[in-house]
Design an enzyme around this catalytic site. Structure first.
Site, PDB file in Angstrom:
ATOM      1  CG  ASP A   7      -2.174   0.324   0.810  1.00  0.00           C
ATOM      2  OD1 ASP A   7      -2.472   1.369   0.202  1.00  0.00           O
ATOM      3  OD2 ASP A   7      -3.212  -0.103   1.622  1.00  0.00           O
TER       4      ASP A   7
ATOM      5  CG  ASN B 247       3.261   8.751  -7.532  1.00  0.00           C
ATOM      6  OD1 ASN B 247       3.718  10.269  -7.481  1.00  0.00           O
ATOM      7  ND2 ASN B 247       2.765   8.219  -6.376  1.00  0.00           N
TER       8      ASN B 247
ATOM      9  CG  ASP C 144      -9.325   2.102  -1.164  1.00  0.00           C
ATOM     10  OD1 ASP C 144      -8.455   2.063  -1.810  1.00  0.00           O
ATOM     11  OD2 ASP C 144      -9.581   1.814  -0.142  1.00  0.00           O
TER      12      ASP C 144
HETATM   13  C1  GLA Z   1      -6.026   1.100   1.265  1.00  0.00           C
HETATM   14  C2  GLA Z   1      -6.119   0.271   0.095  1.00  0.00           C
HETATM   15  C3  GLA Z   1      -7.233  -0.861   0.187  1.00  0.00           C
HETATM   16  C4  GLA Z   1      -7.072  -1.708   1.706  1.00  0.00           C
HETATM   17  C5  GLA Z   1      -6.809  -0.599   2.730  1.00  0.00           C
HETATM   18  C6  GLA Z   1      -6.457  -1.429   4.112  1.00  0.00           C
HETATM   19  O1  GLA Z   1      -7.115   1.836   1.358  1.00  0.00           O
HETATM   20  O2  GLA Z   1      -6.400   0.967  -1.047  1.00  0.00           O
HETATM   21  O3  GLA Z   1      -7.239  -1.794  -0.676  1.00  0.00           O
HETATM   22  O4  GLA Z   1      -5.755  -2.373   1.506  1.00  0.00           O
HETATM   23  O5  GLA Z   1      -5.792   0.562   2.654  1.00  0.00           O
HETATM   24  O6  GLA Z   1      -6.223  -0.380   5.074  1.00  0.00           O
END
Ligand code: GLA
Length: 392
Positions: A148, A185, A203
């Site tokens: 992440d 990026n 997300d």
């Molecule tokens: C970010 C990622 C998600 C998930 C959460 C976990 O938002 O984009 O896919 O992994 O973190 O905290």
């Protein structure tokens, strides 16, 4: 003497090997299950073991789903040596135990970390510990790492992820590297040699608007995808309950047209028949897993109504008609024209015609009976029709 020569050549190989990603992995988009979309931080050993079992008993494994990935929240701290510490209450037997169990089912094991100092849920991140963590993951038997981008401050994305790539390479276990920096990026421009897949957007959530907006953002990215390097429009929401069956069919079809990684994100132990049949539609999955590895492009964009085309091996193709609107649409579809697009030039193959194909509806699982080269097709709101042009 022989031993000495062997030792010298082995050391030469190890010292001299240029760091790189494991290029033999993810030749088709990775498929599996990830804990985040349904369970968030509510992960545990029991849950992951249960999901591995359910992946097999539900038929998802047979349909191609392979990786069982624990997302955020499995880690709590670092010990005095900097080693990552697993949440002992939730994972009493540790990660190697889980990995061994997942492997015993013929599946692969994935884990989550973050390139920043802390993960998005403020657990310890990998920053400054990349080589140490990579060795730990290799020891546990990890096969897939999602990394992440939270709490990354002024870090440079390309060098941060390259650092983890090199650490994984040095640890010596082939591990798929999934970049999760949300497209911030433009990873499609540089991540092909760094990882195997990269998130292209923020997300997803379990709603039609979220899903269709993310889909729209993939439009110009097709040229960056191919075997071993995929655009990732985020994990699947199929089965999580806030879209209709028709919308989930659309979501799944569009992800397969995009050659997107297919990470189921629902509760596999409590899955309805309808949701399971979407996730296991092998004819649709075959588009995603086609070995040519092409992402679909938009052939016609009439706003609410679009036609997407995905080239497949052997001069075949998939055509997806999409009705994004809230109203029913009746469209006149020219199958003769569709049979000719895309072929020829790029593939170097001869131009085929409608007579050379049978046209199969991949949700009805039936060939079309075409009395004329054109036919009226009805698309209910938020729906798709997906056809495969199969060579006779
Ligand atoms: C970010 C990622 C998600 C998930 C959460 C976990 O938002 O984009 O896919 O992994 O973190 O905290």
């Amino acid at each position: 003497m022989k031993k000495l020569v062997l030792l010298i050549s082995v050391s030469f190989f190890c010292l001299g090997a240029t760091p790189q990603k494991y290029s033999q992995l993810a030749k088709t988009p990775p498929m599996g299950w990830n804990s985040w979309n349904k369970f968030g931080c509510n992960v545990s050993e029991t849950r992951i073991l249960g999901m591995a079992d359910a992946l097999v008993s539900s038929g998802l494994k047979d349909a191609g789903y392979e990786y069982v990935v624990i997302d955020d929240c499995w880690q709590v701290s670092r010990d005095e040596n900097g080693e990552i510490v697993v949440d002992k209450e939730r994972f009493p037997h540790g990660m190697k135990y889980l990995a061994d169990y997942v492997h015993s089912k013929g599946l692969k094991f994935g884990i989550y970390s973050c390139a920043g100092t802390l993960t998005c849920q403020r657990r310890p991140g990998a920053f400054g510990h990349e080589y140490q963590d990579a060795r730990t993951y290799a020891r546990w038997g990890v096969d897939y790492l999602k990394e992440d981008w939270c709490n990354s401050s002024t870090q440079d994305a390309k060098s941060s992820y390259t650092n983890m790539r090199d650490a994984l390479f040095a640890a010596g276990r082939p591990i798929v590297l999934s970049l999760c920096e949300w497209g911030a990026n433009k990873p499609w421009e540089w991540a092909g040699t760094v990882g195997h897949l990269w998130r292209t957007t923020g997300d997803i959530s379990d709603s039609w608007n979220s899903m269709i907006n993310i889909f729209s953002l993939q439009k110009d990215l097709a040229r960056y995808a191919g075997p071993g390097h995929w655009n990732d429009p985020d994990m699947l929401e199929v089965g999580n309950g806030r879209m209709t069956i028709e919308e989930y069919k659309t979501h799944f079809s569009l992800w397969c047209m995009l050659a997107a990684p297919l990470m189921a994100g629902n509760d596999l132990q409590n899955m309805s028949v309808e949701h399971k049949s979407i996730l296991t539609n092998k004819e649709i999955i075959a588009l995603d897993q086609d070995s040519l590895g092409r992402q679909a492009t938009c052939y016609r964009d009439n706003g609410d109504y679009q036609i997407w085309v995905k080239q497949l091996v052997g001069n075949e193709k998939a055509v997806c008609l999409l009705n994004k609107s809230d109203e029913k649409k009746t469209v006149l579809v020219d199958f003769a024209l569709l049979s000719q697009i895309g072929a020829g030039r790029r593939s170097g193959s001869t131009q085929l015609k409608l007579e050379d194909y049978r046209v199969r509806d991949l949700w009805d699982h039936k060939d079309l009976t075409l009395k004329e080269p054109s036919m009226y097709i009805e698309l209910i709101p938020h729906s798709v029709k997906v056809f495969r042009f199969i060579k006779k």
